[in-house]
Design an enzyme around this catalytic site. Structure first.
Site, PDB file in Angstrom:
ATOM      1  N   ILE A  36      17.340 -11.479  69.077  1.00  0.00           N
ATOM      2  CA  ILE A  36      18.335 -12.484  69.453  1.00  0.00           C
ATOM      3  C   ILE A  36      17.815 -13.881  69.136  1.00  0.00           C
ATOM      4  CG2 ILE A  36      19.651 -13.476  71.360  1.00  0.00           C
ATOM      5  CD1 ILE A  36      19.594 -10.727  72.689  1.00  0.00           C
ATOM      6  N   ASP A  92       6.321 -17.694  70.951  1.00  0.00           N
ATOM      7  CA  ASP A  92       6.372 -16.273  71.279  1.00  0.00           C
ATOM      8  C   ASP A  92       4.950 -15.725  71.226  1.00  0.00           C
ATOM      9  OD1 ASP A  92       7.060 -13.507  71.573  1.00  0.00           O
ATOM     10  OD2 ASP A  92       8.987 -13.910  70.624  1.00  0.00           O
ATOM     11  N   GLU A  99      23.530 -15.053  90.048  1.00  0.00           N
ATOM     12  CA  GLU A  99      24.684 -14.361  89.509  1.00  0.00           C
ATOM     13  C   GLU A  99      24.932 -12.992  90.138  1.00  0.00           C
ATOM     14  OE1 GLU A  99      23.304 -12.098  85.485  1.00  0.00           O
ATOM     15  OE2 GLU A  99      23.414 -14.263  85.354  1.00  0.00           O
ATOM     16  N   THR A 142      20.632 -17.937  77.599  1.00  0.00           N
ATOM     17  CA  THR A 142      21.498 -16.758  77.510  1.00  0.00           C
ATOM     18  C   THR A 142      20.706 -15.473  77.744  1.00  0.00           C
ATOM     19  OG1 THR A 142      21.170 -16.745  75.106  1.00  0.00           O
ATOM     20  CG2 THR A 142      23.178 -17.806  75.929  1.00  0.00           C
ATOM     21  N   SER A 143      19.513 -15.594  78.326  1.00  0.00           N
ATOM     22  CA  SER A 143      18.673 -14.395  78.492  1.00  0.00           C
ATOM     23  C   SER A 143      18.618 -13.933  79.939  1.00  0.00           C
ATOM     24  CB  SER A 143      17.278 -14.634  77.918  1.00  0.00           C
ATOM     25  OG  SER A 143      16.758 -15.884  78.324  1.00  0.00           O
ATOM     26  N   ARG A 144      17.791 -14.565  80.774  1.00  0.00           N
ATOM     27  CA  ARG A 144      17.677 -14.175  82.174  1.00  0.00           C
ATOM     28  C   ARG A 144      17.650 -15.424  83.044  1.00  0.00           C
ATOM     29  NH1 ARG A 144      19.492 -10.445  80.646  1.00  0.00           N
ATOM     30  NH2 ARG A 144      18.734  -8.302  80.469  1.00  0.00           N
ATOM     31  N   HIS A 202      27.814 -14.679  82.042  1.00  0.00           N
ATOM     32  CA  HIS A 202      27.011 -13.617  81.429  1.00  0.00           C
ATOM     33  C   HIS A 202      27.847 -12.817  80.424  1.00  0.00           C
ATOM     34  CE1 HIS A 202      23.136 -11.173  82.330  1.00  0.00           C
ATOM     35  NE2 HIS A 202      23.484 -11.047  81.066  1.00  0.00           N
ATOM     36  N   CYS A 206      14.189 -14.612  75.923  1.00  0.00           N
ATOM     37  CA  CYS A 206      13.093 -13.699  76.242  1.00  0.00           C
ATOM     38  C   CYS A 206      13.436 -12.866  77.473  1.00  0.00           C
ATOM     39  CB  CYS A 206      11.791 -14.468  76.476  1.00  0.00           C
ATOM     40  SG  CYS A 206      11.959 -16.031  77.325  1.00  0.00           S
ATOM     41  N   PRO A 207      12.869 -11.667  77.564  1.00  0.00           N
ATOM     42  CA  PRO A 207      13.053 -10.845  78.763  1.00  0.00           C
ATOM     43  C   PRO A 207      12.342 -11.483  79.948  1.00  0.00           C
ATOM     44  CG  PRO A 207      11.412  -9.858  77.325  1.00  0.00           C
ATOM     45  CD  PRO A 207      11.992 -11.017  76.572  1.00  0.00           C
ATOM     46  N   ASN A 253       6.581 -14.809  83.193  1.00  0.00           N
ATOM     47  CA  ASN A 253       7.412 -15.945  82.773  1.00  0.00           C
ATOM     48  C   ASN A 253       8.494 -16.289  83.788  1.00  0.00           C
ATOM     49  OD1 ASN A 253       9.287 -13.922  82.369  1.00  0.00           O
ATOM     50  ND2 ASN A 253       9.368 -14.123  80.151  1.00  0.00           N
ATOM     51  N   ASP A 279      24.569 -19.160  80.412  1.00  0.00           N
ATOM     52  CA  ASP A 279      25.343 -17.920  80.504  1.00  0.00           C
ATOM     53  C   ASP A 279      24.766 -17.020  81.581  1.00  0.00           C
ATOM     54  OD1 ASP A 279      27.458 -16.177  79.592  1.00  0.00           O
ATOM     55  OD2 ASP A 279      25.921 -14.917  78.659  1.00  0.00           O
TER      56      ASP A 279
END
Length: 331
Positions: free
Chosen positions: A158, A177, A264, A233-235, A296, A206-207, A212, A259
């Site tokens: 992504i 990364d 949430e 837009t990840s977590r 989301h 990133c997850p 993190n 997002d």
């Protein structure tokens, strides 16, 4: 194998039923229900060998224990993320957990860029103004992306798709990364502090891990450029929301696009239009004119839903046939 799909929407049923009819999944019997999977609803799985859940559901220790008591042997995650799943407890109880590691990286990346453009050029405000016959330009000034620096945190599939979009806009692209992506020959990899200090746009891809959690906090925000654009837009828990709110109040950000967000769970994908939000931080975020929040929905394209449906059913079929396909989180 009987599978109970929790928290399903009309689009879930549509795509899964289409693939069941077209493809050779004769060993699978699927039932759809609206409630999300939590410790309170897990007993609805009694009599089912498998359940299917999504990223917004609670698959903690208590839920896993109840699913085990109900005879569930397989948990299918129809998403890539799994930080909401107690994998250790599932493994201890002999429950296999499988996921969809990749469905449409471009879908999420394109939504991230849509957030950038919307928040930057105030498209949401312009739309509302136009609907009220207000065609003045007050409050609508943005900034050029061309010639600016985009910082991509997480350059997997992504993040790589987002990097290519930024490159196409004529931006200098830098990345952070633990593993460099060899396909991104135009990306300059830098350390975390440099990506914070040099980026005009920071996009998170990133997850979520313990390492993190809250990586974007007050200390990180202080190192960013004034007038930076931040997109996630990840977590949600990658960002410490209270520190983000303070940074917005302090004028640190030109625009913010979210997002995903910490609060949430319990509200995402639900119509809360007739309710008062119980969490004050979300209410504060929604009150800022330079913040764009979506629910989301980065994954929500036809192509992504088709890929999620096919891979989830392939995962279930592989389990029935006693073979591994590489999508197991624990087995």
């Amino acid at each position: 194998m009987r599978i109970l799909f929790f928290g399903t929407k009309s689009y879930d049923e549509k795509f899964f039923k289409e693939f069941l009819e077209k493809e050779n999944y004769h060993d699978l019997e699927i039932h759809f229900i609206e409630p999300n999977l939590t410790a309170d609803t897990a007993r609805l799985a009694d009599g089912y060998e498998a359940v299917c859940a999504f990223v917004n559901m609670d698959l903690g220790t208590a839920t896993i224990d109840i699913l085990h008591e109900c005879g569930v042997k397989l948990i299918l995650m129809r998403c890539a993320g799994y930080n909401n799943v107690d994998l250790d407890e599932a493994a201890k109880l002999g429950i296999t957990v499988m996921r969809v590691p990749s469905y449409s990286p471009e879908a999420v990346a394109e939504h991230a860029m849509a957030l950038v453009l919307t928040a930057n050029r105030h498209m949401h405000k312009a739309y509302v103004k136009g609907r009220e016959n207000d065609f003045s330009l007050s409050g609508l000034m943005g900034v050029n992306l061309y010639g600016k620096t985009a910082g991509i945190i997480g350059t997997g599939k992504i993040g790589a798709a987002m990097a290519r979009l930024c490159h196409g806009f004529g931006m200098r692209v830098i990345g952070y990364d633990t593993h460099q992506n060899p396909s991104l020959d135009f990306v300059e990899y830098v350390d975390f502090d440099h990506i914070l200090a040099e980026s005009d746009l920071i996009s998170l891809h990133c997850p979520l891990f313990e390492s993190n959690y809250h990586m974007i906090n007050k200390e990180a925000i202080d190192k960013m450029k004034d007038g930076v654009i931040l997109v996630n837009t990840s977590r949600g828990a990658l960002i410490k929301t209270a520190d983000l709110v303070q940074g917005i109040r302090d004028g640190k950000f030109f625009a913010v696009g979210l997002d995903v967000y910490e609060e949430e769970t319990g509200s995402v994908y639900e119509d809360m239009s007739e309710q008062i939000l119980s969490h004050s931080t979300m209410a504060r975020l929604l009150s800022f004119p330079n913040v764009m929040v979506t629910s989301h929905q980065g994954f929500l394209t036809k192509e992504a839903l088709e890929a999620i449906s096919r891979t989830t059913l392939d995962n279930a079929q592989a389990f029935v046939e006693g073979r591994k396909n590489g999508n197991e989180l624990c087995a």
